[in-house]
Design a protein around this motif. Structure first.
Motif, PDB file in Angstrom:
ATOM      1  N   ALA A  86     -25.377 -92.814  53.646  1.00 25.09           N
ATOM      2  CA  ALA A  86     -23.898 -91.920  52.785  1.00 25.09           C
ATOM      3  C   ALA A  86     -23.259 -92.731  53.268  1.00 25.09           C
ATOM      4  O   ALA A  86     -22.605 -93.705  53.670  1.00 25.09           O
ATOM      5  CB  ALA A  86     -24.004 -91.086  54.358  1.00 25.09           C
ATOM      6  N   ALA A 111     -18.694 -82.335  51.676  1.00 28.47           N
ATOM      7  CA  ALA A 111     -18.950 -83.916  51.459  1.00 28.47           C
ATOM      8  C   ALA A 111     -19.262 -83.562  49.520  1.00 28.47           C
ATOM      9  O   ALA A 111     -19.485 -82.316  49.133  1.00 28.47           O
ATOM     10  CB  ALA A 111     -20.381 -83.185  51.580  1.00 28.47           C
ATOM     11  N   HIS A 113     -22.725 -84.517  46.803  1.00 28.16           N
ATOM     12  CA  HIS A 113     -23.608 -84.620  46.595  1.00 28.16           C
ATOM     13  C   HIS A 113     -23.953 -84.083  45.272  1.00 28.16           C
ATOM     14  O   HIS A 113     -23.407 -83.762  44.029  1.00 28.16           O
ATOM     15  CB  HIS A 113     -24.401 -83.237  47.232  1.00 28.16           C
ATOM     16  CG  HIS A 113     -25.813 -83.062  47.591  1.00 28.16           C
ATOM     17  ND1 HIS A 113     -26.950 -83.020  45.911  1.00 28.16           N
ATOM     18  CD2 HIS A 113     -27.202 -84.613  48.232  1.00 28.16           C
ATOM     19  CE1 HIS A 113     -28.087 -83.673  47.207  1.00 28.16           C
ATOM     20  NE2 HIS A 113     -28.095 -84.428  48.356  1.00 28.16           N
ATOM     21  N   VAL A 124     -26.126 -83.266  58.269  1.00 29.50           N
ATOM     22  CA  VAL A 124     -25.175 -84.572  58.611  1.00 29.50           C
ATOM     23  C   VAL A 124     -26.004 -85.254  59.416  1.00 29.50           C
ATOM     24  O   VAL A 124     -24.787 -85.085  60.414  1.00 29.50           O
ATOM     25  CB  VAL A 124     -24.608 -85.003  57.607  1.00 29.50           C
ATOM     26  CG1 VAL A 124     -24.693 -86.402  57.298  1.00 29.50           C
ATOM     27  CG2 VAL A 124     -24.344 -84.614  56.134  1.00 29.50           C
ATOM     28  N   ARG A 147     -26.598 -93.733  47.527  1.00 30.27           N
ATOM     29  CA  ARG A 147     -25.837 -93.241  47.999  1.00 30.27           C
ATOM     30  C   ARG A 147     -26.431 -91.985  47.496  1.00 30.27           C
ATOM     31  O   ARG A 147     -27.095 -91.795  46.577  1.00 30.27           O
ATOM     32  CB  ARG A 147     -24.579 -93.569  48.001  1.00 30.27           C
ATOM     33  CG  ARG A 147     -23.874 -94.785  47.893  1.00 30.27           C
ATOM     34  CD  ARG A 147     -24.074 -95.973  49.528  1.00 30.27           C
ATOM     35  NE  ARG A 147     -23.217 -97.132  49.223  1.00 30.27           N
ATOM     36  CZ  ARG A 147     -23.812 -98.151  49.546  1.00 30.27           C
ATOM     37  NH1 ARG A 147     -25.202 -98.074  48.852  1.00 30.27           N
ATOM     38  NH2 ARG A 147     -22.688 -99.255  49.368  1.00 30.27           N
ATOM     39  N   ILE A 149     -24.990 -89.057  49.628  1.00 29.40           N
ATOM     40  CA  ILE A 149     -24.458 -88.215  49.687  1.00 29.40           C
ATOM     41  C   ILE A 149     -22.604 -88.641  50.086  1.00 29.40           C
ATOM     42  O   ILE A 149     -22.419 -90.163  50.344  1.00 29.40           O
ATOM     43  CB  ILE A 149     -24.463 -87.520  51.255  1.00 29.40           C
ATOM     44  CG1 ILE A 149     -23.574 -86.192  51.188  1.00 29.40           C
ATOM     45  CG2 ILE A 149     -24.214 -87.991  52.672  1.00 29.40           C
ATOM     46  CD1 ILE A 149     -23.770 -85.119  52.192  1.00 29.40           C
ATOM     47  N   ASP A 150     -21.689 -88.662  49.668  1.00 29.34           N
ATOM     48  CA  ASP A 150     -20.342 -88.835  50.081  1.00 29.34           C
ATOM     49  C   ASP A 150     -19.612 -87.850  50.675  1.00 29.34           C
ATOM     50  O   ASP A 150     -18.987 -86.678  50.642  1.00 29.34           O
ATOM     51  CB  ASP A 150     -20.049 -89.012  48.475  1.00 29.34           C
ATOM     52  CG  ASP A 150     -19.331 -90.523  47.938  1.00 29.34           C
ATOM     53  OD1 ASP A 150     -18.772 -91.312  49.503  1.00 29.34           O
ATOM     54  OD2 ASP A 150     -18.595 -90.664  47.204  1.00 29.34           O
TER      55      ASP A 150
END
Length: 356
Positions: A86, A111, A113, A124, A147, A149-150
């Motif tokens: 992440a 977030a 996705h 998460v 990555r 997820i942000d």
């Protein structure tokens, strides 16, 4: 006194009175404006406590899309579970529209996705410290190959990786709450929770949450292992400098008291580059032979809904930057679907093509 002089005096007195009145009005208006700004500031800092309309945005899944040679296929996958890396995003996107039309606020828990519906609710879990948080997906990304997820800045802070920038995580969809969010966004259902709970997707009843320091990883048993615990987060009042852990650093902006982080024991985990997954063993063996000189590698069988897949993985790797470099080397060989994954040592998490 001559008439002309008296007239001039009266006119001067009227002008002076008008000027004084104008000055007084200016001061009064300035005071009002100052008061309004002060009130606005109070609402901003305690914004989530106000009964402001919750952001839900439009419901969106979207069509398949390609970025940098990689295809992504958005879908409503209520069995989704994946481990990986992440990251978080904040200042450059603060105040801009998200992919489903909301306004991104780095001080709220949200977030991005690449494929899940917007909005969706996911849990998460930071596999490095056990912290776990429910998060609402309202944006697309991240598009770095390594990555999955942000997180918003606030979410990264609560999960304990704001300073580090990345973390090994597990992401899994919460089906019931995701379906409810989807229904609300499509106008098919009325909110069944409060505004504050919609904002944060609260993870536990408030009267069962214990107030503790955020840098505490939970109670420790006689064996030295942390037990499952819950952390209630009190909202920061003002931004202040601190040399303590980053989780105690206050952020400017709105903060909601409903944010709840749970802490659970986590298994040791390792970072790998997954070059591919195949239903035919020989295809996996051929790929492993091609990449044999890059790093230690292995082929792992995994059952997914009755079908056996063979995953080709390189590693383990010690750090995220090391994994990023190896991933780019693998992609350069033509494996555009390669990615960084996290594998749990004792198999505590369910196996899948994507992760632990």
């Amino acid at each position: 006194m001559p008439r002309n002089a008296r007239k001039a005096l009266v006119q001067g007195w009227n002008k002076g009175r008008w000027a004084a009145g104008a000055l007084a009005m200016t001061v009064l208006l300035a005071g009002c404006a100052e008061t309004q700004l002060a009130v606005h500031g109070v609402k901003r800092i305690g914004g989530s406590q106000q009964q402001a309309p919750v952001q839900v945005g439009s419901y969106k899944i979207g069509n398949p899309y390609e970025i940098a040679g990689q295809w992504y296929y958005p879908a409503a996958d209520y069995e989704y579970k994946e481990t990986g890396i992440a990251s978080w995003y904040g200042p450059k996107f603060h105040g801009k529209k998200t992919a489903n039309g909301e306004i991104f606020d780095q001080y709220e828990v949200s977030a991005a996705h690449r494929t899940l519906p917007m909005p969706s609710v996911v849990r998460v879990t930071n596999l490095e410290n056990g912290r776990s948080l429910k998060v609402r997906i309202n944006d697309r990304g991240p598009f770095a190959h390594s990555r999955i997820i942000d997180m918003s800045r606030r979410a990264a802070q609560l999960l304990g990786f704001e300073q580090k920038g990345t973390a090994k995580v597990m992401v899994e969809v919460i089906e019931d709450e995701s379906r409810q969010m989807a229904a609300i966004a499509q106008g098919k259902a009325a909110p069944a929770v409060t505004v504050a709970e919609q904002q944060t997707v609260s993870a536990a009843p408030r009267d069962t949450v214990e107030t503790v320091q955020l840098d505490n990883d939970g109670p420790i048993t006689d064996s030295g292992e942390p037990t499952k615990s819950t952390i209630r987060l009190t909202p920061p009042v003002e931004k202040r400098a601190t040399t303590q852990s980053v989780e105690q650093t206050a952020l400017d902006g709105t903060v909601d008291e409903g944010e709840v982080v749970t802490v659970e024991p986590v298994s040791p985990s390792s970072i790998y580059v997954q070059a591919g997954a195949f239903s035919v063993y020989d295809n996996a063996l051929n790929l492993r032979n091609r990449l044999y000189d890059m790093a230690p590698s292995k082929i792992e069988p995994v059952d997914v809904k009755g079908t056996t897949f063979y995953r080709v993985r390189l590693g383990p790797l010690n750090t995220v930057p090391e994994a990023d470099i190896l991933l780019e080397r693998v992609i350069a060989t033509g494996q555009n679907g390669a990615k960084v994954v996290v594998e749990c040592a004792d198999g505590a998490l369910q196996s899948s093509v994507s992760g632990c």
